[in-house]
Design an enzyme around this catalytic site. Structure first.
Site, PDB file in Angstrom:
ATOM      1  N   TYR A   1       0.831  -1.198   0.000  1.00 27.28           N
ATOM      2  CA  TYR A   1       0.000   0.000   0.000  1.00 27.28           C
ATOM      3  C   TYR A   1       0.870   1.254   0.000  1.00 27.28           C
ATOM      4  O   TYR A   1       1.928   1.266   0.600  1.00 27.28           O
ATOM      5  CB  TYR A   1      -0.900   0.028   1.241  1.00 27.28           C
ATOM      6  CG  TYR A   1      -1.856  -1.140   1.363  1.00 27.28           C
ATOM      7  CD1 TYR A   1      -2.232  -1.885   0.253  1.00 27.28           C
ATOM      8  CD2 TYR A   1      -2.387  -1.491   2.593  1.00 27.28           C
ATOM      9  CE1 TYR A   1      -3.120  -2.942   0.373  1.00 27.28           C
ATOM     10  CE2 TYR A   1      -3.274  -2.555   2.726  1.00 27.28           C
ATOM     11  CZ  TYR A   1      -3.633  -3.277   1.614  1.00 27.28           C
ATOM     12  OH  TYR A   1      -4.511  -4.315   1.743  1.00 27.28           O
TER      13      TYR A   1
ATOM     14  N   GLU B   1     -16.475  -0.657  23.605  1.00 26.99           N
ATOM     15  CA  GLU B   1     -17.582  -0.298  22.693  1.00 26.99           C
ATOM     16  C   GLU B   1     -18.091   1.120  22.876  1.00 26.99           C
ATOM     17  O   GLU B   1     -18.835   1.618  22.030  1.00 26.99           O
ATOM     18  CB  GLU B   1     -18.730  -1.317  22.834  1.00 26.99           C
ATOM     19  CG  GLU B   1     -18.368  -2.660  22.209  1.00 26.99           C
ATOM     20  CD  GLU B   1     -19.390  -3.741  22.492  1.00 26.99           C
ATOM     21  OE1 GLU B   1     -20.150  -3.603  23.475  1.00 26.99           O
ATOM     22  OE2 GLU B   1     -19.425  -4.731  21.730  1.00 26.99           O
TER      23      GLU B   1
END
Ligand SMILES: [Zn+2]
Ligand SMILES: [Zn+2]
Length: 390
Positions: free
Chosen positions: A299, A373
């Protein structure tokens, strides 16, 4: 209006965690995200977006139309793939697929982007541009971003700006981390085979010794960064594997080295690729050997647009407070969001998802990886604000 957005995201917090856990249970590898794509598409359709599936095989694109578009669309991206890792968790929502795991947080990325789509759909009248929700396959080494671009996700919609987020377990939850300019490294690998002529260790003059060529080549490579690269630019040349021969008294016919190159600037990257090859060719020739050289381009570097970063910082300070918007050091890890940033201005930001007090400290790609979360509403709100520009 700002508080209204925060409230809308807060109302969604339970849903974000549920989506993330449902996705976490069913991890799929790059370009095999069939169940995942169906899950995402179903929820995008439920909020009445135009949805296209099978983009670059398993990608999903949803478009939310602005009532009165006044500028080109913005693309928000999530990646969908998991990793070939056996999860060690004991969590109720642990992976149900043997030897596969969402160990990079891409489950959370999808949940945040679905959340942003829901919130933005509910305030559609405030949008002054269309929003393209891009769920791409295969980030983990497959270059799914490039495949999505080739499939037309930018050109088809005339996208003007691109944004992506990565949850990051090594940054504390409650922070947003983003830097201007080069943020993550370009990563290329090479295989160099010195081809000589085998012979008896006691009669080197009858052979052409590839071990000498490899040894001298390895030392000579250390001069590439020192002598060919601007000292103000970071660059790395590392050889991680070097193999030759089988016995003390036998000159082998080949010696093989595998190495990696890291850089943050496209010109530096080209120089590294060219000089490594030239130096090894020279040392091969000096030892009477021949070089077989293969470059495996990875990349490119993630390079954030300065103005886009300023806008993200402004939005992020409304989400987590200015003191929690941090400027991190560049990272030597690679990310295929780099391909989007080569095509359009935008930025890639990290959403802190670690929590030392709760024992959420495992690095990405570890079998015990997890996220806090409570990072999910933060990413969702930030994505929504980026799209709205407020
Ligand atoms: Zn990863
Ligand atoms: Zn990742």
């Amino acid at each position: 209006m700002a508080d209204d957005l925060k409230r809308r995201v807060e109302d969604l917090a339970g849903q974000l965690a549920t989506w993330r856990r449902d996705l976490h249970k069913r991890p799929e590898l790059g370009f095999e995200e069939h169940e995942t794509a169906a899950f995402v598409a179903e929820r995008l359709r439920a909020i009445a977006l135009d949805v296209k599936t099978g983009v670059a095989r398993t990608g999903v694109v949803g478009v939310l139309r602005a009532a009165k578009p006044a500028r080109p669309p913005v693309l928000l991206r999530a990646d969908m793939d998991a990793l070939p890792i056996a999860e060690v968790s004991g969590r109720s929502y642990g992976s149900e697929m043997d030897g596969r795991m969402h160990a990079c947080g891409h489950d959370g990325h999808m949940a945040m982007l679905l959340g942003a789509a829901s919130v933005l759909a509910s305030v559609r009248e405030r949008l002054d541009r269309d929003v393209v929700f891009c769920f791409q396959p295969g980030e983990e080494g497959f270059g799914g971003a490039e495949a999505m671009i080739r499939a037309g996700v930018l050109s088809e919609h005339g996208v003007g700006e691109v944004y992506g987020l990565h949850l990051w377990s090594l940054f504390p939850v409650g922070t947003v981390q983003i830097r201007s300019g080069p943020a993550m490294a370009a990563q290329d690998e090479f295989v160099a085979v010195m081809v000589g002529k085998a012979g008896h260790g006691a009669m080197p003059h009858e052979a052409r010794d590839p071990v000498i060529a490899a040894a001298q080549g390895l030392v000579a490579l250390q001069s590439v960064v020192a002598r060919s690269i601007d000292p103000m630019q970071p660059a790395v040349v590392s050889v991680g594997s070097l193999h030759a021969g089988t016995a003390a008294n036998v000159i082998p016919d080949v010696a093989t080295m595998h190495g990696t190159l890291r850089s943050f600037d496209e010109r530096v990257r080209e120089t590294l690729q060219r000089r490594v090859r030239e130096v090894l060719e020279g040392t091969a020739a000096a030892a009477g050997c021949r070089l077989e050289f293969t470059l495996h381009p990875g990349y490119p570097a993630v390079v954030n647009d300065a103005e886009a970063v300023e806008r993200v910082r402004r939005h992020a300070s409304l989400v987590v407070g200015a003191a929690n918007v941090v400027d991190p050091a560049p990272m030597a890890a690679a990310e295929d969001f780099a391909y989007f940033l080569q095509q359009a201005p935008g930025a890639f930001a990290f959403i802190g998802a670690g929590n030392v007090a709760r024992g959420i400290t495992a690095p990405h790609h570890a079998p015990s990886f997890d996220i806090d979360e409570s990072a999910l509403p933060i990413g969702t709100e930030l994505l929504a604000r980026i799209a709205l520009g407020t």
